[in-house]
Design an enzyme around this catalytic site. Structure first.
Site, PDB file in Angstrom:
ATOM      1  N   CYS A 248      38.340   1.425  -0.977  1.00 42.55           N
ATOM      2  CA  CYS A 248      39.766   1.612  -1.194  1.00 42.55           C
ATOM      3  C   CYS A 248      40.321   0.235  -1.516  1.00 42.55           C
ATOM      4  CB  CYS A 248      40.439   2.120   0.064  1.00 42.55           C
ATOM      5  SG  CYS A 248      39.678   3.622   0.698  1.00 42.55           S
TER       6      CYS A 248
ATOM      7  N   ARG B  37      39.753   0.653  -7.485  1.00 41.18           N
ATOM      8  CA  ARG B  37      38.937   0.854  -6.283  1.00 41.18           C
ATOM      9  C   ARG B  37      39.100   2.260  -5.693  1.00 41.18           C
ATOM     10  NH1 ARG B  37      37.311  -4.128  -4.126  1.00 41.18           N
ATOM     11  NH2 ARG B  37      36.935  -3.136  -2.121  1.00 41.18           N
TER      12      ARG B  37
ATOM     13  N   TRP C  91      40.206   5.928  -1.846  1.00 31.71           N
ATOM     14  CA  TRP C  91      39.121   6.740  -2.381  1.00 31.71           C
ATOM     15  C   TRP C  91      38.553   7.462  -1.165  1.00 31.71           C
ATOM     16  CZ3 TRP C  91      33.710   6.894  -1.674  1.00 31.71           C
ATOM     17  CH2 TRP C  91      33.006   7.651  -2.622  1.00 31.71           C
TER      18      TRP C  91
ATOM     19  N   ASN D  95      39.729  -0.239   4.620  1.00 32.45           N
ATOM     20  CA  ASN D  95      38.733  -0.001   3.586  1.00 32.45           C
ATOM     21  C   ASN D  95      37.362  -0.026   4.258  1.00 32.45           C
ATOM     22  OD1 ASN D  95      37.160   0.013   1.230  1.00 32.45           O
ATOM     23  ND2 ASN D  95      37.259  -2.217   1.046  1.00 32.45           N
ATOM     24  N   GLY D  96      36.555   1.012   4.037  1.00 31.68           N
ATOM     25  CA  GLY D  96      35.228   1.053   4.649  1.00 31.68           C
ATOM     26  C   GLY D  96      35.027   2.350   5.408  1.00 31.68           C
TER      27      GLY D  96
ATOM     28  N   GLU E 228      21.601   6.007 -19.462  1.00 34.46           N
ATOM     29  CA  GLU E 228      22.968   5.493 -19.537  1.00 34.46           C
ATOM     30  C   GLU E 228      23.863   6.421 -20.363  1.00 34.46           C
ATOM     31  OE1 GLU E 228      24.722   3.571 -18.000  1.00 34.46           O
ATOM     32  OE2 GLU E 228      26.376   3.002 -19.304  1.00 34.46           O
TER      33      GLU E 228
ATOM     34  N   LYS F  23      27.212   8.175 -18.903  1.00 38.15           N
ATOM     35  CA  LYS F  23      28.544   8.026 -19.525  1.00 38.15           C
ATOM     36  C   LYS F  23      29.170   9.382 -19.750  1.00 38.15           C
ATOM     37  CE  LYS F  23      29.408   4.841 -18.866  1.00 38.15           C
ATOM     38  NZ  LYS F  23      28.583   3.809 -18.334  1.00 38.15           N
TER      39      LYS F  23
ATOM     40  N   GLU G  82      30.103  11.291 -16.355  1.00 36.99           N
ATOM     41  CA  GLU G  82      31.171  10.752 -15.499  1.00 36.99           C
ATOM     42  C   GLU G  82      32.569  10.919 -16.103  1.00 36.99           C
ATOM     43  OE1 GLU G  82      30.321   5.985 -16.288  1.00 36.99           O
ATOM     44  OE2 GLU G  82      31.057   6.604 -14.344  1.00 36.99           O
TER      45      GLU G  82
ATOM     46  N   HIS H  86       6.609  18.547 -19.438  1.00 35.60           N
ATOM     47  CA  HIS H  86       6.220  18.738 -18.031  1.00 35.60           C
ATOM     48  C   HIS H  86       7.291  19.471 -17.233  1.00 35.60           C
ATOM     49  CE1 HIS H  86       2.686  16.317 -18.662  1.00 35.60           C
ATOM     50  NE2 HIS H  86       3.439  15.394 -19.262  1.00 35.60           N
TER      51      HIS H  86
ATOM     52  N   LYS I 287      36.127   2.330  -9.427  1.00 35.84           N
ATOM     53  CA  LYS I 287      35.449   1.289 -10.202  1.00 35.84           C
ATOM     54  C   LYS I 287      34.437   0.516  -9.369  1.00 35.84           C
ATOM     55  CE  LYS I 287      34.914  -1.166 -13.931  1.00 35.84           C
ATOM     56  NZ  LYS I 287      34.043  -0.514 -14.928  1.00 35.84           N
TER      57      LYS I 287
HETATM   58  O1  M6R Z   1      30.240  -3.082 -10.047  1.00 36.70           O
HETATM   59  P1  M6R Z   1      28.842  -2.603 -10.213  1.00 36.70           P
HETATM   60  O2  M6R Z   1      28.264  -2.939 -11.538  1.00 36.70           O
HETATM   61  O3  M6R Z   1      27.940  -3.021  -9.094  1.00 36.70           O
HETATM   62  O4  M6R Z   1      28.945  -1.012 -10.159  1.00 36.70           O
HETATM   63  C1  M6R Z   1      27.799  -0.220 -10.197  1.00 36.70           C
HETATM   64  C2  M6R Z   1      28.149   1.222 -10.466  1.00 36.70           C
HETATM   65  O5  M6R Z   1      29.015   1.707  -9.488  1.00 36.70           O
HETATM   66  C3  M6R Z   1      28.798   1.405 -11.838  1.00 36.70           C
HETATM   67  O6  M6R Z   1      27.985   0.933 -12.858  1.00 36.70           O
HETATM   68  C4  M6R Z   1      29.096   2.893 -12.090  1.00 36.70           C
HETATM   69  O7  M6R Z   1      27.912   3.601 -12.186  1.00 36.70           O
HETATM   70  C5  M6R Z   1      29.949   3.065 -13.340  1.00 36.70           C
HETATM   71  N1  M6R Z   1      30.997   4.005 -13.094  1.00 36.70           N
HETATM   72  C6  M6R Z   1      29.180   3.568 -14.505  1.00 36.70           C
HETATM   73  O8  M6R Z   1      29.956   3.709 -15.644  1.00 36.70           O
END
Ligand code: M6R
Length: 609
Positions: free
Chosen positions: A2, A27, A75, A101-102, A481, A485, A488, A504, A604
């Site tokens: 958060c 966050r 969050w 936060n935590g 990746e 993308k 998400e 497989h 993020k």
């Molecule tokens: O800040 P970081 O690069 O450590 O974050 C890692 C992941 O949380 C981050 O890459 C996440 O998977 C993204 N939303 C992907 O687009």
């Protein structure tokens, strides 16, 4: 995970405080709130939803000034994103307010004990338990109550607390969740992360683990959990106040996709000079680098995919054994890292809890730690022996784009640097590869020019209920990746797979309703890819091929194609594939009307385990 924002000092406008909180919205953004005080005037407001909603709800108060405030953007971990679960939480007795936060791991035990003492709870959160625990210890001094409470709390927590009876004092706590203090002539700002305070403060004090900060009558005092005073180290804030603006783009994600050629050019300018790769600022000596036995790389999400690409390149050119794992697995494994091993942690934010934990474990085993990170001053950078800065600039879109290609680019450069030191790549070959890397920004621009075409293709595919992304070799991680993308930001189920594994199991999925995105540049595995794609076509799968121009073989049966320029060193193609797949995911999500920059359930920076 958060965002905490707090203030203690001369009067400032509520709008300024809410703007500060908004800079932490990456966050978490499912609910938010504020508690603020000035000379007898008290305000407390919370709502589910984003900070713009809070601003609307507080329209009449935005010009009001406050000398003390706690703000929070959430969050959800414990309890749904409702108003009742939003922070700040107020204690049942003693009028204490707190943001957190935590995760408080022993909150159920504590809650039962507090209930036994007559405390009543309004929310489902672990945070409300913490504020009531503090209240149960309150005897007129908020910091003393906090010192007693933290002894009983288990888990990760950054806290900011104040008591209505002592409205001149804010107390902050750091324990496995980041918290820092911004110092300005006006007063002190508390924040989970640096970007929140950059426009407001010139200096920062980074709290260390198990420290408590007391901001009292314009004084700052820091203590350890044993209440011993520690030195306050103020550091100049070096990052620039780059106001987050979309600059004509509809979304931050699109802007950030378009920034990639410039980011890679910046990386070239920083880390290369006259055909030489220059990582001389690394605090890892050349003799150490020459003697590295094994390299362990760990990261999460998109950064993990960058690590997977790097594995292929690094092991090929440095001949060093490379091991890659996601941080959340790596940290719980019984791995043996040695003194002569290098541990690389990759992270955009530098605050990802699992990556930080993995790093600490590797450090304990005496490995040298190199971080590759986009935020100077982040926890990861501060904990590492050395770091490589990825000059992507602030990434606001939750879906990582420019940070990913910046990580890849820096990893390619570092690999070549290491290979040159080890003598596993000749000077001539290195120069040729460097030349190729320097042309990547130009090639990326060519892909960006296809945005319209890609969005027309995306329109055709956006109704498909499920996607498979296939790649081989160094582009297998590109498939992972691409799938990440898409899922998400569009919420469509998508899976990345090595194309050779289709037979497989996953090929059972294929019929005319499944979309398959195939990454097939003309490299040594191209023929194998072509066969795999024919197997899909035979089962009526809808194929979108990411290929080089003039790839007649694949073009003859693909339903749609996006072209990426052919490189002399196809090992660098993930830098181009990424741009095409980002644009594709973006366009699909846009077609579906999804909330692109702040997708549901995500944040993020993931600072919980
Ligand atoms: O800040 P970081 O690069 O450590 O974050 C890692 C992941 O949380 C981050 O890459 C996440 O998977 C993204 N939303 C992907 O687009």
């Amino acid at each position: 995970m958060c965002g905490i924002f707090g203030y203690k000092g001369k009067k400032v406008k509520l709008s300024c405080l809410l703007d500060g909180l908004q800079r932490l919205e990456y966050r978490g953004y499912d609910s938010c709130g504020v508690a603020a005080y000035n000379a007898g005037n008290f305000l407390c407001k919370k709502n589910s939803g984003k900070i713009t909603q809070l601003k609307t709800n507080l329209k009449a108060n935005l010009g009001n000034q406050y000398s003390l405030a706690l703000l929070h953007t959430r969050w959800a971990t414990h309890g749904q994103p409702t108003k009742a679960n939003a922070h700040p939480h107020k204690s049942f007795k003693k009028n204490i307010y707190m943001v957190h936060n935590g995760i408080i791991e022993n909150y159920l035990d504590l809650k039962n004990k507090l209930k036994g003492k007559g405390y009543k709870f309004k929310s489902d959160t672990d945070s409300e338990v913490a504020v009531n625990l503090i209240a149960s210890h309150y005897r007129g001094s908020i910091e003393k109550a906090v010192f007693s409470a933290v002894k009983e709390l288990k888990g990760s927590f950054a806290l900011a607390v104040f008591s209505e009876s002592e409205p001149d004092k804010v107390v902050g706590v750091r324990n496995k969740s980041p918290l820092l203090v911004g110092v300005s002539p006006q007063g002190y700002f508390l924040a989970s992360d640096l970007p929140a305070i950059v426009p407001l403060a010139k200096e920062a004090v980074y709290l260390k683990e198990k420290q408590v900060v007391v901001l009292d009558s314009n004084k700052i005092n820091i203590y350890d959990f044993q209440q011993k005073k520690v030195k306050v180290n103020k550091e100049k804030i070096k990052i620039k106040n780059e106001e987050a603006k979309k600059k004509g783009f509809k979304h931050f994600m699109l802007k950030e996709i378009y920034q990639q050629p410039k980011v890679l050019q910046d990386a070239l300018n920083i880390y290369t000079k006259k055909n030489q790769i220059n990582f001389n600022q690394l605090k890892l000596s050349k003799s150490y680098l020459k003697g590295i036995k094994n390299i362990f790389i760990t990261a999460c999400g998109t950064a993990f995919h960058a690590a997977c690409v790097a594995k292929y390149f690094l092991e090929r050119h440095t001949k060093i054994k490379i091991e890659v794992d996601t941080s959340s697995e790596f940290r719980y494994r019984d791995f043996n890292v040695d003194k002569g091993d290098l541990f690389i942690a990759i992270s955009q934010s530098g605050e990802t809890a699992d990556t930080l934990a993995a790093l600490k474990k590797a450090k304990k085993q005496k490995a040298k730690v190199l971080s590759i990170c986009n935020v100077l001053g982040s926890s990861l950078v501060r904990e590492s022996d050395s770091f490589i800065y990825t000059p992507a600039g602030p990434e606001i879109g939750v879906a990582s784009t420019k940070a990913y290609t910046a990580q890849l680019f820096c990893l390619y450069l570092f690999s070549l640097y290491l290979a040159t030191i080890k003598g596993t790549v000749s000077g001539r070959e290195k120069n040729k590869m460097l030349e190729e890397l320097s042309r990547v920004p130009f090639h990326q621009r060519k892909i960006l020019k296809q945005t319209r075409k890609i969005s027309a293709i995306a329109k055709k595919f956006s109704k498909m209920g499920c996607f498979l992304f296939l790649g081989r070799g160094i582009n297998f991680p590109s498939a992972l990746e691409g799938a990440l993308k898409l899922k998400e930001i569009s919420y469509i189920p998508a899976e990345g797979y090595p194309a050779g594994e289709m037979k497989h199991g996953p090929i059972a999925l294929i019929d005319e309703y499944r979309a398959v995105v195939c990454i097939a540049p003309m490299d040594s595995l191209h023929e194998k890819m072509t066969s795999n794609l024919q197997e899909i076509k035979a089962r009526k799968g809808k194929i979108l091929a990411i290929i080089n121009p003039a790839d007649k073989a694949i073009l003859s049966f693909a339903d749609q194609a996006v072209y990426i320029p052919k490189l002399k060193f196809q090992e660098f193609s993930p830098l181009l594939v990424a741009v095409a797949l980002q644009l594709f995911a973006y366009s699909v999500a846009k077609n579906l009307g999804a909330e692109i920059d702040q997708p549901r359930n995500l944040a993020k920076s993931v600072t919980v385990e």
